[in-house]
Design a protein around this motif. Structure first.
Motif, PDB file in Angstrom:
ATOM      1  N   SER A 111      -3.841  14.367   4.149  1.00 53.64           N
ATOM      2  CA  SER A 111      -5.561  14.475   3.558  1.00 53.64           C
ATOM      3  C   SER A 111      -5.968  15.382   4.851  1.00 53.64           C
ATOM      4  O   SER A 111      -7.381  16.008   4.764  1.00 53.64           O
ATOM      5  CB  SER A 111      -6.597  13.506   3.184  1.00 53.64           C
ATOM      6  OG  SER A 111      -6.585  12.635   4.315  1.00 53.64           O
TER       7      SER A 111
ATOM      8  N   MET B 174      -6.552   3.462   8.123  1.00 48.85           N
ATOM      9  CA  MET B 174      -4.988   3.284   6.632  1.00 48.85           C
ATOM     10  C   MET B 174      -5.426   1.457   6.801  1.00 48.85           C
ATOM     11  O   MET B 174      -5.191   1.416   8.234  1.00 48.85           O
ATOM     12  CB  MET B 174      -4.141   4.192   7.195  1.00 48.85           C
ATOM     13  CG  MET B 174      -4.815   5.252   6.993  1.00 48.85           C
ATOM     14  SD  MET B 174      -2.967   6.093   6.990  1.00 48.85           S
ATOM     15  CE  MET B 174      -2.085   5.320   8.417  1.00 48.85           C
TER      16      MET B 174
ATOM     17  N   ARG C 250      -0.142   9.770   1.677  1.00 47.72           N
ATOM     18  CA  ARG C 250      -1.440  11.166   0.979  1.00 47.72           C
ATOM     19  C   ARG C 250      -2.923  11.025   2.076  1.00 47.72           C
ATOM     20  O   ARG C 250      -2.703  12.078   2.301  1.00 47.72           O
ATOM     21  CB  ARG C 250      -1.784   9.826  -0.919  1.00 47.72           C
ATOM     22  CG  ARG C 250      -3.172  10.522  -1.217  1.00 47.72           C
ATOM     23  CD  ARG C 250      -3.915   9.321  -2.193  1.00 47.72           C
ATOM     24  NE  ARG C 250      -4.735   9.049  -0.520  1.00 47.72           N
ATOM     25  CZ  ARG C 250      -5.229   7.498  -1.214  1.00 47.72           C
ATOM     26  NH1 ARG C 250      -5.405   7.935  -2.428  1.00 47.72           N
ATOM     27  NH2 ARG C 250      -5.786   7.041  -0.355  1.00 47.72           N
ATOM     28  N   ASP C 251      -2.699   9.334   2.671  1.00 48.12           N
ATOM     29  CA  ASP C 251      -4.115   9.560   3.433  1.00 48.12           C
ATOM     30  C   ASP C 251      -3.367  10.697   4.583  1.00 48.12           C
ATOM     31  O   ASP C 251      -4.669  10.961   5.200  1.00 48.12           O
ATOM     32  CB  ASP C 251      -3.809   8.278   4.333  1.00 48.12           C
ATOM     33  CG  ASP C 251      -4.786   7.235   2.678  1.00 48.12           C
ATOM     34  OD1 ASP C 251      -4.467   7.823   2.097  1.00 48.12           O
ATOM     35  OD2 ASP C 251      -4.296   5.342   2.968  1.00 48.12           O
TER      36      ASP C 251
ATOM     37  N   SER D 263      -6.281  -3.423  10.277  1.00 45.58           N
ATOM     38  CA  SER D 263      -6.451  -1.640   9.302  1.00 45.58           C
ATOM     39  C   SER D 263      -6.244  -1.195  10.555  1.00 45.58           C
ATOM     40  O   SER D 263      -5.946  -1.515  11.841  1.00 45.58           O
ATOM     41  CB  SER D 263      -7.901  -1.739   8.509  1.00 45.58           C
ATOM     42  OG  SER D 263      -8.888  -1.663   9.692  1.00 45.58           O
TER      43      SER D 263
ATOM     44  N   SER E   1      -3.077   7.584  -7.872  1.00 47.42           N
ATOM     45  CA  SER E   1      -2.823   8.754  -7.348  1.00 47.42           C
ATOM     46  C   SER E   1      -2.433   9.567  -7.586  1.00 47.42           C
ATOM     47  O   SER E   1      -2.357  11.447  -7.738  1.00 47.42           O
ATOM     48  CB  SER E   1      -2.516   8.420  -5.759  1.00 47.42           C
ATOM     49  OG  SER E   1      -2.300   9.443  -5.377  1.00 47.42           O
TER      50      SER E   1
ATOM     51  N   TYR F  83       0.621  -0.473  -0.514  1.00 52.48           N
ATOM     52  CA  TYR F  83      -0.369  -0.223   0.163  1.00 52.48           C
ATOM     53  C   TYR F  83       1.114   1.543  -0.111  1.00 52.48           C
ATOM     54  O   TYR F  83       1.355   1.852   1.179  1.00 52.48           O
ATOM     55  CB  TYR F  83      -0.694  -0.705   1.634  1.00 52.48           C
ATOM     56  CG  TYR F  83      -1.226   1.096   1.212  1.00 52.48           C
ATOM     57  CD1 TYR F  83      -2.982   1.119   0.243  1.00 52.48           C
ATOM     58  CD2 TYR F  83      -1.488   2.475   2.181  1.00 52.48           C
ATOM     59  CE1 TYR F  83      -4.010   1.782   0.549  1.00 52.48           C
ATOM     60  CE2 TYR F  83      -2.790   3.021   2.272  1.00 52.48           C
ATOM     61  CZ  TYR F  83      -4.133   3.493   1.347  1.00 52.48           C
ATOM     62  OH  TYR F  83      -4.361   4.594   1.266  1.00 52.48           O
TER      63      TYR F  83
ATOM     64  N   TYR G 190       0.168   5.687   1.497  1.00 48.40           N
ATOM     65  CA  TYR G 190       0.365   6.541   3.458  1.00 48.40           C
ATOM     66  C   TYR G 190       0.270   7.477   4.032  1.00 48.40           C
ATOM     67  O   TYR G 190      -0.791   8.228   4.214  1.00 48.40           O
ATOM     68  CB  TYR G 190       1.027   5.953   4.541  1.00 48.40           C
ATOM     69  CG  TYR G 190       0.571   4.482   4.270  1.00 48.40           C
ATOM     70  CD1 TYR G 190      -0.460   3.600   5.248  1.00 48.40           C
ATOM     71  CD2 TYR G 190       1.329   2.359   4.002  1.00 48.40           C
ATOM     72  CE1 TYR G 190      -0.682   3.017   6.178  1.00 48.40           C
ATOM     73  CE2 TYR G 190       0.790   1.817   4.036  1.00 48.40           C
ATOM     74  CZ  TYR G 190      -0.414   2.182   5.321  1.00 48.40           C
ATOM     75  OH  TYR G 190      -0.402   0.086   5.699  1.00 48.40           O
TER      76      TYR G 190
ATOM     77  N   CYS H 250     -11.382  14.421   6.113  1.00 46.88           N
ATOM     78  CA  CYS H 250      -9.275  13.699   5.863  1.00 46.88           C
ATOM     79  C   CYS H 250      -9.704  12.385   6.382  1.00 46.88           C
ATOM     80  O   CYS H 250     -11.041  11.438   6.550  1.00 46.88           O
ATOM     81  CB  CYS H 250      -8.569  14.414   6.941  1.00 46.88           C
ATOM     82  SG  CYS H 250      -8.993  13.804   8.634  1.00 46.88           S
ATOM     83  N   LYS H 251      -8.875  11.470   5.472  1.00 44.29           N
ATOM     84  CA  LYS H 251      -8.760   9.412   5.585  1.00 44.29           C
ATOM     85  C   LYS H 251      -8.733   9.668   7.404  1.00 44.29           C
ATOM     86  O   LYS H 251      -7.948  10.254   8.115  1.00 44.29           O
ATOM     87  CB  LYS H 251      -7.693   8.845   5.202  1.00 44.29           C
ATOM     88  CG  LYS H 251      -7.701   8.031   4.560  1.00 44.29           C
ATOM     89  CD  LYS H 251      -8.164   7.751   3.275  1.00 44.29           C
ATOM     90  CE  LYS H 251      -7.860   5.863   3.230  1.00 44.29           C
ATOM     91  NZ  LYS H 251      -8.733   5.615   1.991  1.00 44.29           N
ATOM     92  N   LYS H 252      -9.361   9.036   7.719  1.00 48.07           N
ATOM     93  CA  LYS H 252      -9.209   8.378   9.187  1.00 48.07           C
ATOM     94  C   LYS H 252      -9.536   6.898   8.973  1.00 48.07           C
ATOM     95  O   LYS H 252      -9.315   6.163  10.272  1.00 48.07           O
ATOM     96  CB  LYS H 252     -10.378   8.838   9.549  1.00 48.07           C
ATOM     97  CG  LYS H 252     -11.304   9.917   9.529  1.00 48.07           C
ATOM     98  CD  LYS H 252     -12.543  10.582   9.728  1.00 48.07           C
ATOM     99  CE  LYS H 252     -12.563  11.928  10.176  1.00 48.07           C
ATOM    100  NZ  LYS H 252     -13.216  12.590   9.075  1.00 48.07           N
TER     101      LYS H 252
END
Length: 510
Positions: free
Chosen positions: A126, A138, A122-123, A144, A445, A117, A120, A134-136
């Motif tokens: 965010s 991962m 980018r996440d 996860s 991405s 993956y 990370y 934002c990303k919550k």
């Protein structure tokens, strides 16, 4: 049986690091923690709040750091009110792990980042889109991880989780009210941090530069009795290095003024790179590491987010939409050294429309200046305290480092080549194992989102020329931080930090 905490101090852990293990159906919540973490029967953590130390208020108000508490039949985990730090949550069926360190949570869960993956960075970046957008979550190797920004969660014995929003004060409408709001909050937080009943009382120090944001922090801190400030003396711009120390402000206020070079950390022998990048993949705040000897046991005022809070007519959401994710890379360093971060511009920033109205009001016109570097609210606060116009905020500077520059500098030093080489070898290995799906997701991405954003920007520009009032939203704003060939850097840094935590857990006291 009532719920109880079982505290287990580990002197090998960073001073303010903590992680909890809550098992389904159990009355006991185990908390593994560093030496400076507060450990009380009903609550614990590295928290500072604007209230009396003996009556902690952890779920509402301007909480700094993080906390765990018991409320009736539930365990409550509370994150900072701002978006620089977060809590990390890993659910493993019959148990729940929560920590203020991502690497600590992974080590305790015997989990790792998913090497297939690549997004990370980018996440995590965010978060600049705001805490609500934002990303919550991962992926990890075994499952996860959830991220908790600015809120609390309440967890039952059966590990049922429900989220609780944080209530923040709303008590200003004009400049005088806003200034008093900020001053009162900083005074209350400073008093709580310095309470002698703490394991490690915290003394206030502020960052200082010749710009608006940290200069305003220093003025506010000084008005509350703080007489120390720290500056990075070489701000980096494309045309070269320049002095950004805020010397004139320090002299006017009579401060004890500590100056460090932005490259001082390179000669310390400590591997700061993994520490800063594992907290946030930008790693950009690493220059402050050169002041480690000055920062242990401190409440540190910093000016992050001031650009968006105080620049007039910028439309921001009330959930701290930002221009970048700066400040986030400080977190692991702060946990180890024993620092609580106070990003002062976040105070009141949930009322951004009010702040915009104040900035644009008739009473503030005296403090407007021509050009793009115009922030009337901090200018008025600074000038009201006797700092002359021209001694600050004449040019936009920066002390942040890029990933490429961080390792370019490290590679020049004989004692740093081992760590730079470690990353290069790790990156080569990761690239060789990268599967087709991971390569496609990275390409889409980094290249696809960039192309899409350019198209949206061009269409909006055409609409403005044609005087069409409609504008397309920028859905790819959270992807704007792109690592390119350095995409494995976050995996490398977290792997390094996870190994440190794992060693500290397995061999306490070493």
């Amino acid at each position: 049986m009532p719920l109880t905490f079982k505290y287990n101090e580990n002197s090998s852990l960073p001073l303010f690091a903590w992680a909890s293990i809550q098992s389904r159906g159990s009355d006991i919540v185990e908390v593994l923690h560093g030496a400076a973490v507060e450990t009380h029967p009903a609550w614990g953590g590295d928290a500072v709040w604007p209230g009396a130390f003996e009556t902690p208020v952890l779920t509402d108000g301007y909480l700094l750091g993080s906390a765990i508490s018991i409320s009736g039949e539930e365990v409550v985990y509370s994150s900072s009110f701002h978006s620089l730090s977060r809590l990390h949550i890993i659910s493993q069926g019959s148990r729940l792990i929560v920590s203020n360190s991502l690497a600590f949570a992974l080590a305790l869960a015997d989990d790792e980042l998913d090497e297939q993956y690549p997004l990370y960075a980018r996440d995590l970046y965010s978060v600049r889109t705001g805490m609500d957008h934002c990303k919550k979550k991962m992926p990890t190797r075994n499952g996860s991880m959830s991220l908790l920004y600015g809120k609390s969660i309440r967890v039952t014995r059966d590990l049922v989780i429900r989220h609780q929003d944080r209530v923040l004060p709303d008590d200003f409408d004009d400049f005088a009210g806003y200034k008093r709001h900020v001053l009162d909050a900083v005074a209350a937080l400073s008093a709580n941090a310095a309470d002698p009943r703490r394991k490690k009382p915290l003394k206030v120090i502020s960052t200082l530069s010749s710009g608006y944001d940290s200069a305003c922090c220093t003025i506010v801190a000084h008005s509350q009795g703080c007489n120390e400030a720290i500056s990075v003396v070489n701000a980096t711009k494309s045309q070269g290095d320049m002095d950004d120390s805020g010397k004139a402000i320090a002299e006017t206020l009579g401060l004890t003024h500590y100056k460090i070079d932005q490259n001082d950390y390179l000669t310390s022998g400590h591997a700061y790179e993994a520490e800063f990048i594992a907290a946030n993949p930008t790693g950009e705040d690493i220059a402050i590491a050169g002041a480690e000897h000055l920062l242990s046991g401190r409440l540190l005022l910093i000016g992050h987010h001031g650009d968006k809070v105080w620049t007039p007519n910028i439309t921001n959401a009330t959930d701290y939409k930002r221009g970048d994710a700066s400040g986030g890379s400080l977190v692991e360093f702060a946990l180890r050294v024993g620092i609580v971060l106070l990003p002062m511009p976040f105070i009141g920033a949930h009322l951004q429309p009010k702040i915009n109205r104040i900035s644009s009001s008739a009473e503030m016109k005296t403090w407007w200046i021509p050009g793009n570097y115009n922030r009337p609210i901090p200018r008025r606060i600074i000038e009201d305290h006797g700092i002359r116009r021209g001694d600050f905020a004449t040019d936009k500077k920066a002390i942040s480092n890029t990933i490429a520059r961080i390792f370019e500098l490290k590679d020049r030093l004989e004692n740093g080549q081992k760590q730079a080489g470690s990353y290069k070898e790790y990156a080569r290995s990761m690239n060789s194992r990268m599967g087709l799906r991971a390569r496609l997701s990275l390409l889409i991405s980094e290249k696809g989102s960039l192309l899409a954003e350019k198209i949206v920007n061009r269409v909006n520009w055409m609409f403005s020329l044609l005087r069409i009032p409609y504008r397309f939203a920028r859905p790819f704003r959270g992807m704007a931080f792109r690592l390119g060939a350095n995409w494995p850097i976050y995996h490398w840094a977290v792997t390094e930090m996870r190994a440190r935590y794992k060693s500290q857990i397995d061999h306490p006291g070493n």
